[in-house]
Design a protein around this motif. Structure first.
Motif, PDB file in Angstrom:
ATOM      1  N   MET A  15       0.850  -1.180   0.000  1.00  0.00           N
ATOM      2  CA  MET A  15       0.000   0.000   0.000  1.00  0.00           C
ATOM      3  C   MET A  15       0.894   1.241   0.000  1.00  0.00           C
ATOM      4  O   MET A  15       2.088   1.150   0.285  1.00  0.00           O
ATOM      5  N   ASP A  86      -2.030   3.012  -4.695  1.00  0.00           N
ATOM      6  CA  ASP A  86      -2.022   1.560  -4.489  1.00  0.00           C
ATOM      7  C   ASP A  86      -3.252   0.889  -5.084  1.00  0.00           C
ATOM      8  O   ASP A  86      -3.537  -0.268  -4.796  1.00  0.00           O
ATOM      9  N   ILE A 108       3.036  -0.544  -6.705  1.00  0.00           N
ATOM     10  CA  ILE A 108       2.624   0.830  -6.414  1.00  0.00           C
ATOM     11  C   ILE A 108       2.766   1.654  -7.690  1.00  0.00           C
ATOM     12  O   ILE A 108       3.839   1.685  -8.308  1.00  0.00           O
ATOM     13  N   LYS A 145      -3.836  -5.271  -9.030  1.00  0.00           N
ATOM     14  CA  LYS A 145      -3.926  -5.136  -7.572  1.00  0.00           C
ATOM     15  C   LYS A 145      -5.110  -5.912  -6.991  1.00  0.00           C
ATOM     16  O   LYS A 145      -5.070  -6.306  -5.831  1.00  0.00           O
TER      17      LYS A 145
END
Length: 147
Positions: A15, A86, A108, A145
């Protein structure tokens, strides 16, 4: 499509708050200051070093994420902003001191903007350039993600 590469199995849970500002050791004397980046400063073996300079103040660099690559960014001269994301949360970090660096972990999204006149961004990377480690589309990044 074959290949069950390690990048398909990596942890993508990093994150924006996992990206850390880290202090760089300085040695000062009347002749000037030396900043020292040794193995203990960054949590990876450096395999590539490059720098950005002469970036117009209205230009944006980056605009991608990495699947496996770690990066350590330093404002060697001047200042610039690093916009991290993120997939859910954005975070802006201003780099403007040569004795502090930003560790960006895999998974990221990053964009660099607002470069001051004379800014130099030094990047220390954990791997050599590999195009297949890049995610250059933000929608594909969000899918990556969400796995």
């Amino acid at each position: 499509m074959a290949s069950n590469t390690s990048s398909e199995n990596i942890k993508v849970t990093n994150m924006v708050n996992d990206c850390l500002i880290m202090e760089i050791r300085n040695i000062k004397d009347p002749r000037g200051t030396i900043a020292v980046i040794e193995k203990e400063v960054i949590p990876f073996d450096a395999k590539r070093v490059y720098y950005l300079y002469d970036v117009p103040s209205d230009a944006t660099r980056g605009g991608h994420a990495h699947k496996e690559l770690y990066q350590f960014l330093i404002a060697i001269s001047g200042s610039f902003d690093v916009i991290l994301h993120d997939g859910t949360n954005p975070k802006k970090v201003t780099l403007n001191k040569p004795n502090k660096g930003l560790l960006i972990k895999p998974g990221i999204w990053r964009e660099l903007e607002n470069f001051s006149s004379g800014a130099v961004c030094l990047v220390i990377a954990s791997e050599v350039f590999k195009e297949d480690d890049y995610i250059r589309d933000f929608e594909k990044f969000k899918l990556f993600k969400s796995r």
